[in-house]
Motif scaffolding. Sequence first.
Motif, PDB file in Angstrom:
ATOM      1  N   ARG A 360       0.866  -1.365   0.023  1.00  0.00           N
ATOM      2  CA  ARG A 360       0.077   0.098  -0.076  1.00  0.00           C
ATOM      3  C   ARG A 360       0.743   1.197   0.177  1.00  0.00           C
ATOM      4  O   ARG A 360       0.538   2.147  -0.445  1.00  0.00           O
ATOM      5  N   VAL A 361       1.709   1.299   1.095  1.00  0.00           N
ATOM      6  CA  VAL A 361       2.443   2.308   0.715  1.00  0.00           C
ATOM      7  C   VAL A 361       3.689   2.572   0.200  1.00  0.00           C
ATOM      8  O   VAL A 361       4.299   3.332  -0.357  1.00  0.00           O
ATOM      9  N   ASN A 362       3.933   1.365  -1.020  1.00  0.00           N
ATOM     10  CA  ASN A 362       4.754   1.403  -2.335  1.00  0.00           C
ATOM     11  C   ASN A 362       4.173   1.166  -3.180  1.00  0.00           C
ATOM     12  O   ASN A 362       4.486  -0.380  -3.155  1.00  0.00           O
ATOM     13  N   PRO A 363       3.343   1.047  -3.863  1.00  0.00           N
ATOM     14  CA  PRO A 363       2.556   0.778  -4.962  1.00  0.00           C
ATOM     15  C   PRO A 363       3.119   0.868  -5.761  1.00  0.00           C
ATOM     16  O   PRO A 363       2.922  -0.285  -6.636  1.00  0.00           O
ATOM     17  N   SER A 400      -3.684   5.364  -1.070  1.00  0.00           N
ATOM     18  CA  SER A 400      -3.024   6.760  -0.446  1.00  0.00           C
ATOM     19  C   SER A 400      -3.992   7.232  -0.433  1.00  0.00           C
ATOM     20  O   SER A 400      -3.667   8.862   0.384  1.00  0.00           O
ATOM     21  N   ASP A 401      -5.208   7.516  -0.327  1.00  0.00           N
ATOM     22  CA  ASP A 401      -6.295   7.905  -0.340  1.00  0.00           C
ATOM     23  C   ASP A 401      -6.873   8.015   1.260  1.00  0.00           C
ATOM     24  O   ASP A 401      -7.692   7.002   1.840  1.00  0.00           O
ATOM     25  N   PRO A 402      -7.029   9.135   2.173  1.00  0.00           N
ATOM     26  CA  PRO A 402      -7.601   9.237   3.300  1.00  0.00           C
ATOM     27  C   PRO A 402      -9.034   8.987   4.186  1.00  0.00           C
ATOM     28  O   PRO A 402      -9.263   8.481   4.490  1.00  0.00           O
ATOM     29  N   GLU A 403      -9.316   9.298   2.485  1.00  0.00           N
ATOM     30  CA  GLU A 403     -11.274   8.942   2.795  1.00  0.00           C
ATOM     31  C   GLU A 403     -11.238   7.225   2.679  1.00  0.00           C
ATOM     32  O   GLU A 403     -12.443   6.172   2.889  1.00  0.00           O
ATOM     33  N   LEU A 404     -10.179   6.509   2.139  1.00  0.00           N
ATOM     34  CA  LEU A 404     -10.542   5.184   1.660  1.00  0.00           C
ATOM     35  C   LEU A 404      -9.598   4.284   3.171  1.00  0.00           C
ATOM     36  O   LEU A 404      -9.820   3.322   3.919  1.00  0.00           O
ATOM     37  N   PRO A 406      -7.168   5.446   6.513  1.00  0.00           N
ATOM     38  CA  PRO A 406      -7.336   6.483   7.826  1.00  0.00           C
ATOM     39  C   PRO A 406      -5.518   6.252   7.747  1.00  0.00           C
ATOM     40  O   PRO A 406      -4.784   5.545   7.643  1.00  0.00           O
ATOM     41  N   ASN A 407      -4.750   7.725   8.142  1.00  0.00           N
ATOM     42  CA  ASN A 407      -3.673   7.420   8.438  1.00  0.00           C
ATOM     43  C   ASN A 407      -2.738   7.133   6.935  1.00  0.00           C
ATOM     44  O   ASN A 407      -2.090   6.528   7.381  1.00  0.00           O
ATOM     45  N   PRO A 408      -3.234   8.097   5.782  1.00  0.00           N
ATOM     46  CA  PRO A 408      -2.185   6.960   5.223  1.00  0.00           C
ATOM     47  C   PRO A 408      -0.947   6.570   4.687  1.00  0.00           C
ATOM     48  O   PRO A 408      -0.182   6.277   4.373  1.00  0.00           O
ATOM     49  N   GLU A 425     -11.570   0.772  11.784  1.00  0.00           N
ATOM     50  CA  GLU A 425     -12.121   1.727  11.714  1.00  0.00           C
ATOM     51  C   GLU A 425     -12.012   0.950  10.376  1.00  0.00           C
ATOM     52  O   GLU A 425     -11.277   1.023   9.428  1.00  0.00           O
ATOM     53  N   ASP A 426     -13.085   0.538   9.264  1.00  0.00           N
ATOM     54  CA  ASP A 426     -13.383   0.086   8.323  1.00  0.00           C
ATOM     55  C   ASP A 426     -13.827   0.868   7.024  1.00  0.00           C
ATOM     56  O   ASP A 426     -15.847   0.891   7.043  1.00  0.00           O
ATOM     57  N   LYS A 427     -12.951   2.032   6.762  1.00  0.00           N
ATOM     58  CA  LYS A 427     -14.496   2.995   5.266  1.00  0.00           C
ATOM     59  C   LYS A 427     -14.518   1.236   4.028  1.00  0.00           C
ATOM     60  O   LYS A 427     -15.671   2.378   3.386  1.00  0.00           O
TER      61      LYS A 427
END
Length: 513
Positions: A360-363, A400-404, A406-408, A425-427
């Motif tokens: 996720r942090v290294n796509p 890396s979208d904070p709407e999906l 949190p704290n990306p 929390e599961d967005k």
Amino acid sequence: MDVITNVLADRSPVLASVAIILVTVFIASRLFDRESLSHLPLVGAEFGDAEKRRKAYITNSLDFYKKGYELYKSKPFRITSLDGDVIVLPRHLMEEVRQLPDECIDIHKAFDVMNEQKHLGMGDTRRTKFLVHIVQHDLTRGLVRVNPRLSAETNRAVHSELPPCDDWTPAVVYSTLLRIVAIVSGALFIGEELCRSEEYIQASIGYTLDFIGAVENLKKWHRRWRWFGRYFTPEVDKLFSDRKKAHNFLRPIIEQRRAAMKAGREMPDDALQWMLNSVDKFGLTDADLAETQLGMSLAAIHTTTLTLTLIIYDLVIRPDVVNELREEIRTVTAAHNGVMTTQALFEMKLLDSVMKESQRVNPGSTVRFQRFVAKPVTLSDGTYLPAGYMIETAHGLTVSDPELFPNPEEFDAHRFQNLRNGTAEDKLNYKNKEQYQFVTMTKDFMSFGYGRHSCPGRYFAAQEIKLIIARLLLDFDMKMPDGLTERYANLSQGANAFPDPTKEVLFRRVKNT
């Protein structure tokens, strides 16, 4: 000469008419090209015409995607890439688009475009379908059966490729892992003995690296001139040389296998044999079989090594996470009589979470789901996709979208473990929490693609990565070189980012192992 002059004079009105028609058709086609995408906003228009935008893409592509994602998150937009204008689709359309038939959105043609296959001689759809069949039908279904061999080869390769490490010893992470992955993968691709052959290791690694270099350097030429630029791209010549050497290496092995089959001997349980068992059904030759073996190595070695390198870079600065992982690996393995079975690997849920969080942090690439629009289509929201263009989605920005998520910006080792457990929390609100596994693909997480053409080898890759990481963490401590505390920065190239392949990490053998 006079005769020719007279003929031309007689036919000049016709020739003039033909010239006018050709020019008119050319201009009309150019206008149509512009009109066909005029309904989509163009990101990067401020750089000028198409050629200027193409050149700007080389250094500004990530900024283009970020700008487009922020301005048009729920709408398609277009960008001028190295291969011309591409349509970038929003996340909410991906479920609909993935269900479109292959004759409408073509992944094989997309591969041709992305990998310059017409210039590199690799665009054979039959071999691609053959490889997918072998991976899905034989490799994935046989993972439980072959896992003991993979585990044993991982243990041997890790200890043979790392130095003794009785005290803190530096090792270049990428190149070390590249050899480990080539050997471990090769154990299943071609057999335990041959995979340790230096000739095989160099052939599989060299082919992979030179293919990447050939594509990257061909892309620097304008697409209209790549047929010419191919002759001034040394990596292309090297790739063809690598292919020839690999064929020469594989040909006698294939002949020996065929002779053994005719003699009724017991045959090895590896990918080469699975291919021999099925190659005639696909109407392919031994040369095709050798090329498919190369394709399997290309697909497996590069991406797996990059993923592993990124995970190591993420872990080496987080000793607390390493300790947690080590405890999980020991506990789970003990519960399975000291054996890293397929089930044991599945139960290493923190390790799985770390692997997915590292993705996720290294796509890697900003974009995923590249397809070629073979037939025009209008989507349910009115979006028109004209034939002849590439489509994609900005996967790297979605994860890396904070709407999906949190704290990306934070690397949270427990993020996906907690989502699977239902304690975070599961967005995204997936009904099936197992969709947060490393191997699972959704419209929100496309590291392995999305839809029916997603990576068929992801289950093998996940098993191999877990085996290698688990063996490294059980048997070795690791730390950054003296004076370094920050994670090694990734290198960027266009829309892609990858780990610095030159960096060292210090390893030391864990006592009493």
